[in-house]
Design an enzyme around this catalytic site. Structure first.
Site, PDB file in Angstrom:
ATOM      1  N   MET A  33      34.763  59.692 -30.557  1.00  0.00           N
ATOM      2  CA  MET A  33      34.339  58.306 -30.820  1.00  0.00           C
ATOM      3  C   MET A  33      34.194  58.063 -32.322  1.00  0.00           C
ATOM      4  O   MET A  33      33.591  57.064 -32.737  1.00  0.00           O
ATOM      5  CB  MET A  33      33.026  58.003 -30.103  1.00  0.00           C
ATOM      6  CG  MET A  33      33.180  58.077 -28.585  1.00  0.00           C
ATOM      7  SD  MET A  33      31.984  57.065 -27.729  1.00  0.00           S
ATOM      8  CE  MET A  33      30.467  57.784 -28.291  1.00  0.00           C
ATOM      9  N   GLY A  34      34.732  58.973 -33.154  1.00  0.00           N
ATOM     10  CA  GLY A  34      34.645  58.770 -34.598  1.00  0.00           C
ATOM     11  C   GLY A  34      33.290  59.200 -35.136  1.00  0.00           C
ATOM     12  O   GLY A  34      32.544  59.917 -34.478  1.00  0.00           O
ATOM     13  N   LEU A  36      32.973  61.269 -37.527  1.00  0.00           N
ATOM     14  CA  LEU A  36      33.272  62.687 -37.320  1.00  0.00           C
ATOM     15  C   LEU A  36      32.483  63.586 -38.254  1.00  0.00           C
ATOM     16  O   LEU A  36      32.130  63.211 -39.367  1.00  0.00           O
ATOM     17  CB  LEU A  36      34.779  62.925 -37.495  1.00  0.00           C
ATOM     18  CG  LEU A  36      35.676  62.104 -36.572  1.00  0.00           C
ATOM     19  CD1 LEU A  36      37.147  62.511 -36.761  1.00  0.00           C
ATOM     20  CD2 LEU A  36      35.291  62.270 -35.104  1.00  0.00           C
ATOM     21  N   HIS A  37      32.183  64.787 -37.773  1.00  0.00           N
ATOM     22  CA  HIS A  37      31.415  65.783 -38.527  1.00  0.00           C
ATOM     23  C   HIS A  37      32.055  67.154 -38.288  1.00  0.00           C
ATOM     24  O   HIS A  37      33.112  67.267 -37.637  1.00  0.00           O
ATOM     25  CB  HIS A  37      29.949  65.755 -38.091  1.00  0.00           C
ATOM     26  CG  HIS A  37      29.745  65.810 -36.611  1.00  0.00           C
ATOM     27  ND1 HIS A  37      30.129  66.888 -35.842  1.00  0.00           N
ATOM     28  CD2 HIS A  37      29.225  64.908 -35.740  1.00  0.00           C
ATOM     29  CE1 HIS A  37      29.833  66.663 -34.582  1.00  0.00           C
ATOM     30  NE2 HIS A  37      29.293  65.466 -34.478  1.00  0.00           N
ATOM     31  N   GLY A  39      31.420  69.466 -36.307  1.00  0.00           N
ATOM     32  CA  GLY A  39      31.641  69.815 -34.899  1.00  0.00           C
ATOM     33  C   GLY A  39      33.004  69.333 -34.428  1.00  0.00           C
ATOM     34  O   GLY A  39      33.761  70.072 -33.776  1.00  0.00           O
ATOM     35  N   HIS A  40      33.328  68.092 -34.789  1.00  0.00           N
ATOM     36  CA  HIS A  40      34.656  67.571 -34.443  1.00  0.00           C
ATOM     37  C   HIS A  40      35.748  68.370 -35.171  1.00  0.00           C
ATOM     38  O   HIS A  40      36.803  68.660 -34.610  1.00  0.00           O
ATOM     39  CB  HIS A  40      34.783  66.094 -34.829  1.00  0.00           C
ATOM     40  CG  HIS A  40      33.795  65.189 -34.145  1.00  0.00           C
ATOM     41  ND1 HIS A  40      32.698  64.657 -34.783  1.00  0.00           N
ATOM     42  CD2 HIS A  40      33.734  64.717 -32.879  1.00  0.00           C
ATOM     43  CE1 HIS A  40      32.014  63.901 -33.948  1.00  0.00           C
ATOM     44  NE2 HIS A  40      32.624  63.909 -32.776  1.00  0.00           N
ATOM     45  N   LEU A 188      25.078  69.458 -34.377  1.00  0.00           N
ATOM     46  CA  LEU A 188      25.668  68.315 -35.084  1.00  0.00           C
ATOM     47  C   LEU A 188      25.964  67.213 -34.082  1.00  0.00           C
ATOM     48  O   LEU A 188      26.445  67.482 -32.972  1.00  0.00           O
ATOM     49  CB  LEU A 188      26.962  68.722 -35.788  1.00  0.00           C
ATOM     50  CG  LEU A 188      26.854  69.730 -36.927  1.00  0.00           C
ATOM     51  CD1 LEU A 188      28.196  69.861 -37.640  1.00  0.00           C
ATOM     52  CD2 LEU A 188      25.791  69.318 -37.926  1.00  0.00           C
ATOM     53  N   SER A 189      25.659  65.993 -34.463  1.00  0.00           N
ATOM     54  CA  SER A 189      25.920  64.839 -33.602  1.00  0.00           C
ATOM     55  C   SER A 189      26.106  63.616 -34.489  1.00  0.00           C
ATOM     56  O   SER A 189      25.443  63.483 -35.531  1.00  0.00           O
ATOM     57  CB  SER A 189      24.729  64.595 -32.662  1.00  0.00           C
ATOM     58  OG  SER A 189      24.826  63.291 -32.096  1.00  0.00           O
ATOM     59  N   SER A 190      27.007  62.733 -34.059  1.00  0.00           N
ATOM     60  CA  SER A 190      27.188  61.483 -34.812  1.00  0.00           C
ATOM     61  C   SER A 190      25.885  60.689 -34.846  1.00  0.00           C
ATOM     62  O   SER A 190      25.674  59.868 -35.741  1.00  0.00           O
ATOM     63  CB  SER A 190      28.284  60.635 -34.162  1.00  0.00           C
ATOM     64  OG  SER A 190      29.463  61.400 -34.017  1.00  0.00           O
TER      65      SER A 190
HETATM   66  P1  AMP Z   1      31.911  62.256 -29.548  1.00  0.00           P
HETATM   67  O1  AMP Z   1      32.649  61.722 -30.727  1.00  0.00           O
HETATM   68  O2  AMP Z   1      30.453  62.401 -29.792  1.00  0.00           O
HETATM   69  O3  AMP Z   1      32.249  61.545 -28.276  1.00  0.00           O
HETATM   70  O4  AMP Z   1      32.426  63.737 -29.369  1.00  0.00           O
HETATM   71  C1  AMP Z   1      33.798  64.038 -29.311  1.00  0.00           C
HETATM   72  C2  AMP Z   1      33.958  65.479 -28.981  1.00  0.00           C
HETATM   73  O5  AMP Z   1      33.327  66.289 -29.970  1.00  0.00           O
HETATM   74  C3  AMP Z   1      33.290  65.856 -27.643  1.00  0.00           C
HETATM   75  O6  AMP Z   1      34.134  66.758 -26.950  1.00  0.00           O
HETATM   76  C4  AMP Z   1      32.022  66.527 -28.078  1.00  0.00           C
HETATM   77  O7  AMP Z   1      31.525  67.472 -27.141  1.00  0.00           O
HETATM   78  C5  AMP Z   1      32.481  67.213 -29.356  1.00  0.00           C
HETATM   79  N1  AMP Z   1      31.323  67.525 -30.204  1.00  0.00           N
HETATM   80  C6  AMP Z   1      30.333  66.685 -30.562  1.00  0.00           C
HETATM   81  N2  AMP Z   1      29.402  67.331 -31.283  1.00  0.00           N
HETATM   82  C7  AMP Z   1      29.815  68.619 -31.387  1.00  0.00           C
HETATM   83  C8  AMP Z   1      29.272  69.798 -31.999  1.00  0.00           C
HETATM   84  N3  AMP Z   1      28.121  69.773 -32.671  1.00  0.00           N
HETATM   85  N4  AMP Z   1      29.965  70.952 -31.885  1.00  0.00           N
HETATM   86  C9  AMP Z   1      31.152  70.988 -31.201  1.00  0.00           C
HETATM   87  N5  AMP Z   1      31.709  69.906 -30.606  1.00  0.00           N
HETATM   88  C10 AMP Z   1      31.049  68.740 -30.683  1.00  0.00           C
END
Ligand code: AMP
Length: 283
Positions: A33-34, A36-37, A39-40, A188-190
């Site tokens: 969902m953008g 990005l950090h 983790g992405h 890590l989280s957006s």
């Molecule tokens: P999102 O953009 O939050 O929908 O996440 C997109 C993808 O990135 C999903 O498969 C998440 O599980 C993965 N993701 C999000 N945060 C992390 C993280 N800290 N470490 C690894 N993958 C992550």
């Protein structure tokens, strides 16, 4: 580093992929969902290690947000996202508008993966996984990758998508990448960027509580006792409100009485208005 191409329509993307599929064979796909950090970036690197051409989608999917959730304010940072993806080795960004993904809104065809979505985030976010599965299946149909990469931070999401792909014979391999954390343990989280300084300071307590549960699971096998301790540890974080703190079967995600099979401890915690999730596997 040269800028990455950004396709915004399905037909542009299909055109780009026609050449790539012919020249490069395996296509890897990372749906996001953008905002990005690192983790992405780990997902993109994992995709690049396994496939020759990596597509990252950046799409804030309205159908997975509840009416009172943060769809409107969800961070949109496409320029920075493109840079991060280029550095991590991606080859193409797909960043469609909502109207491109949903020309007919609301979609009348949706995907529900029934029992796996009943607990944990499914219980507190009704309709969330229907939105996730529907958009992921649409994206898989559009990109038609050999492998798609998901993060284990969203444990339930990965389990549901794996099951959807099996149930519906979607021709893709699902790969799950370990959670990337800050040095202090916070996943890590957006959404971490919503945290105030004081919320950010206490947020590592979430992973600390999960680690304590993992350590306790070596001796305590009764799940209600483990869950009670986990909930108490999370509730002790200043300003935290526990949404759920559950120990479930690692495959079926159903509640457990006893730790007699692979299990996962999964939590969702509000710090102020920000909802954070995390999980650890239990031995
Ligand atoms: P999102 O953009 O939050 O929908 O996440 C997109 C993808 O990135 C999903 O498969 C998440 O599980 C993965 N993701 C999000 N945060 C992390 C993280 N800290 N470490 C690894 N993958 C992550």
């Amino acid at each position: 580093m040269s800028a990455l191409p950004v396709d915004t329509t399905v037909s542009m993307l299909r055109m780009s992929l026609r050449t790539a599929r012919y020249e490069k064979d395996y296509i890897g796909f990372v749906p996001t969902m953008g905002a990005l950090h690192a983790g992405h970036a780990a997902l993109v690197r994992a995709a690049k290690a396994q496939t020759a051409f990596v597509v990252v989608s950046v799409f804030v999917n309205p159908t997975q947000f509840g009416p009172k959730e943060d769809f409107a304010k969800y961070p949109r940072t496409l320029e920075a996202d493109t840079k991060l993806c280029a550095e991590a080795g991606a080859d193409l960004i797909f960043a469609p508008a909502v109207e491109e993904m949903y020309p007919l809104m609301p979609p009348l065809t949706t995907v529900d993966v029934s029992s796996l979505g009943d607990h944990l985030c499914g219980a507190s976010r009704p309709g969330h996984f229907r939105g996730v599965c529907t958009v992921v299946l649409k994206l898989l149909n559009i990109v038609q990758p050999s492998f798609a990469f998901f993060g284990s931070k969203d444990y339930q999401q990965a389990a549901i998508i794996r099951r959807m792909v099996r149930d519906l014979n979607v021709n893709v391999g699902i790969e799950v990448v370990p959670t990337v954390r800050e040095p202090d343990g916070l996943a890590l989280s957006s959404r971490n960027r919503y945290l105030s300084a004081s919320e950010r300071a206490v947020a590592p307590g979430i992973y600390a509580a999960l680690q304590a549960t993992r350590a306790r699971a070596a001796t305590v096998r009764a799940v209600p006792a483990l869950e009670a301790e986990l909930r108490a540890a999370l509730s002790a974080i200043p300003g935290a409100r526990v949404d759920y703190a559950s120990v479930v079967d690692a495959d079926t995600l159903q509640p457990l009485a006893e730790l007699d099979r692979p299990a996962v401890a999964a939590v969702a915690v509000f710090l102020g208005t920000t909802r954070l999730i995390d999980n650890v596997a239990l031995p």
